[in-house]
Design a protein around this motif. Structure first.
Motif, PDB file in Angstrom:
ATOM      1  N   ALA A 227     -13.429  -0.050   6.821  1.00 48.11           N
ATOM      2  CA  ALA A 227     -12.546  -1.189   6.570  1.00 48.11           C
ATOM      3  C   ALA A 227     -13.331  -2.361   5.979  1.00 48.11           C
ATOM      4  N   GLU A 228     -14.526  -2.569   6.462  1.00 48.84           N
ATOM      5  CA  GLU A 228     -15.374  -3.644   5.942  1.00 48.84           C
ATOM      6  C   GLU A 228     -15.712  -3.426   4.469  1.00 48.84           C
TER       7      GLU A 228
ATOM      8  N   SER B 174     -12.582  -3.850   2.242  1.00 48.76           N
ATOM      9  CA  SER B 174     -12.304  -5.281   2.126  1.00 48.76           C
ATOM     10  C   SER B 174     -13.258  -5.940   1.134  1.00 48.76           C
ATOM     11  N   ARG B 175     -14.530  -5.585   1.181  1.00 43.89           N
ATOM     12  CA  ARG B 175     -15.521  -6.137   0.250  1.00 43.89           C
ATOM     13  C   ARG B 175     -15.194  -5.760  -1.186  1.00 43.89           C
TER      14      ARG B 175
ATOM     15  N   ARG C 177     -12.330  -4.948  -2.425  1.00 39.85           N
ATOM     16  CA  ARG C 177     -11.044  -5.509  -2.856  1.00 39.85           C
ATOM     17  C   ARG C 177     -11.042  -7.031  -2.837  1.00 39.85           C
TER      18      ARG C 177
ATOM     19  N   GLY D 165     -11.991  -9.163  -0.425  1.00 39.38           N
ATOM     20  CA  GLY D 165     -11.608  -9.780   0.837  1.00 39.38           C
ATOM     21  C   GLY D 165     -10.256  -9.369   1.372  1.00 39.38           C
ATOM     22  N   THR D 166      -9.502  -8.589   0.623  1.00 43.12           N
ATOM     23  CA  THR D 166      -8.187  -8.128   1.085  1.00 43.12           C
ATOM     24  C   THR D 166      -8.377  -7.071   2.166  1.00 43.12           C
ATOM     25  N   THR D 167      -7.762  -7.298   3.305  1.00 41.77           N
ATOM     26  CA  THR D 167      -7.875  -6.367   4.428  1.00 41.77           C
ATOM     27  C   THR D 167      -7.071  -5.109   4.146  1.00 41.77           C
TER      28      THR D 167
END
Length: 138
Positions: free
Chosen positions: A65-66, A69-70, A72, A74-76
């Protein structure tokens, strides 16, 4: 014999011309592809966590998930919450192994060491989960 062309082409084929649609760089395309593979691997990992909770799967899911997110910006990523009861854990491990392999290939071409290491670790984890099945089929 031939009449010369008197109007400009409707196609912008000359270098340096702008077009009406945005272009992405190779790195941006690889980021999108890699984020997609990792998000799919995260979904399968969440399915496995729902079927058989384990600390290793929780850690892997958080790391995945981290990275998604990176990539994208910062999109979770969307996380799996409900899993159908008829999923086969071995089929999920096979799917996760294949997805981790695809992520590894893209991470290598993108030169993203952190994701390449994570993908290789996930390939090992899911290959180990499949070993009893491979030995039984021999």
């Amino acid at each position: 014999m031939y009449e010369p062309i008197r109007t400009k082409s409707v196609h912008s084929t000359m270098a340096g011309t702008t077009s009406d649609f945005p272009h992405r760089s190779r790195e941006e395309e690889l980021d999108i592809q890699l984020a997609g593979h990792l998000a799919a691997l995260l979904a399968v990992t969440d399915e496995l966590r729902a079927l058989a909770p384990a600390a290793d799967l929780d850690t892997a899911a958080e790391r995945l998930a981290e990275q998604v997110s990176r990539l994208r910006g910062g999109t979770t990523p969307v996380r799996m919450s409900v899993v159908p009861a008829d999923d086969d854990p071995l089929a999920l491990h096979e799917r996760a192994h294949a997805l981790a392999g695809r992520a590894l290939v893209v991470a290598a071409s993108r030169a993203d060491t952190a994701v390449a290491i994570l993908a290789a670790e996930q390939m090992d984890v899911h290959a180990a989960a499949l070993e009893p099945r491979e030995l039984a089929s021999r």
